[in-house]
Design an enzyme around this catalytic site. Structure first.
Site, PDB file in Angstrom:
ATOM      1  N   LYS A   1       9.434  -1.120  -2.561  1.00 33.32           N
ATOM      2  CA  LYS A   1       9.369  -0.590  -1.197  1.00 33.32           C
ATOM      3  C   LYS A   1       9.549  -1.717  -0.177  1.00 33.32           C
ATOM      4  O   LYS A   1      10.338  -1.612   0.765  1.00 33.32           O
ATOM      5  CB  LYS A   1       8.025   0.109  -0.946  1.00 33.32           C
ATOM      6  CG  LYS A   1       7.957   0.722   0.433  1.00 33.32           C
ATOM      7  CD  LYS A   1       6.550   1.064   0.858  1.00 33.32           C
ATOM      8  CE  LYS A   1       5.977  -0.064   1.655  1.00 33.32           C
ATOM      9  NZ  LYS A   1       4.624   0.158   2.141  1.00 33.32           N
TER      10      LYS A   1
ATOM     11  N   ASP B   1       6.930   5.140   2.239  1.00 36.23           N
ATOM     12  CA  ASP B   1       5.564   4.685   2.517  1.00 36.23           C
ATOM     13  C   ASP B   1       4.625   5.887   2.450  1.00 36.23           C
ATOM     14  O   ASP B   1       5.035   6.993   2.104  1.00 36.23           O
ATOM     15  CB  ASP B   1       5.494   3.976   3.879  1.00 36.23           C
ATOM     16  CG  ASP B   1       5.752   4.930   5.042  1.00 36.23           C
ATOM     17  OD1 ASP B   1       5.768   6.166   4.836  1.00 36.23           O
ATOM     18  OD2 ASP B   1       5.947   4.434   6.164  1.00 36.23           O
TER      19      ASP B   1
END
Ligand code: SF4
Length: 211
Positions: free
Chosen positions: A118, A137
């Site tokens: 990420k 997220d």
């Protein structure tokens, strides 16, 4: 026009100023801010990095710092000691392997301490405009599940679902828009569906009443 695109366009009208929330001027700043941001509100990270970035401008600067040196600036973030350690170790690798520069591929980025997929996508997307996938997220996980865009809970599977559903030229702003919506309306644990601009398109609309 596909379903997610209609929704993203509506969100863009609703949150015209949605953007990436961490402050940075250079790719190195962003790498450091992104490492600090795990499980911390962006406002707290931005408050810490204002001074930190004035003192540390290159990867080499960070390699000369001790964990205690960095803690003078970043002690307000959670797991500050570990994150400071990772920043210093990551910068040592930047100096040793990448000429002091932040690399531009996911594989090279995830080799650096404190950086997972990420964070790597965050850096590529927002520092280099290299968009290899949707950033997933906590807000993206929650809102995309409620919208029925994914049934998965694993972030990599969610990313695959979103990458398949959303046109590539919208990948970059998808996180900005879903985060803005997740903070303002589609909140955890209970969304405010009565104030939601995309309620007509959401299979979970009205979920607030059943909680
Ligand atoms: S209708 Fe409710 S659950 Fe659906 S996106 Fe809006 S706030 Fe979230």
């Amino acid at each position: 026009m596909n379903g997610p695109l209609v929704i993203l366009k509506l969100l863009k009208k609703t949150y015209p100023n949605a953007k990436y929330y961490l402050d940075f001027k250079t790719s190195l700043d962003l790498m450091v801010a992104a490492i600090l941001s795990a499980q911390v509100r962006d406002e707290v990270v931005n408050e810490c990095t204002k001074e930190l970035f004035n003192h540390y401008k290159t990867a080499s600067d960070y390699t000369k710092a001790s964990v205690d040196d960095l803690l003078k600036y970043v002690s307000k973030v959670t797991f500050a000691g570990n994150k400071a350690k990772n920043i210093i170790a990551a910068c040592k690798l930047l100096v040793e392997k990448h000429n002091g520069k932040v690399p531009k591929t996911i594989d090279e980025l995830i080799d650096l301490p404190g950086i997972g997929r990420k964070t790597a996508i965050v850096i590529l997307t927002n520092a280099f405009n290299i968009v290899d996938g949707v950033v997933v997220d906590t807000h993206v996980i929650r809102t995309s599940y409620r919208l029925g865009w994914t049934k998965n809970s694993n972030p990599e599977k969610i990313e695959n679902d979103l990458n398949a559903l959303i046109p590539k030229d919208w990948w970059k702003q998808t996180q900005w828009l879903l985060k803005a919506h997740g903070r303002a309306v589609c909140r955890a644990p209970v969304p405010v569906c009565s104030s939601c601009a995309i309620a007509n398109f959401c299979p979970k609309a009205g979920v607030e009443k059943s909680n």
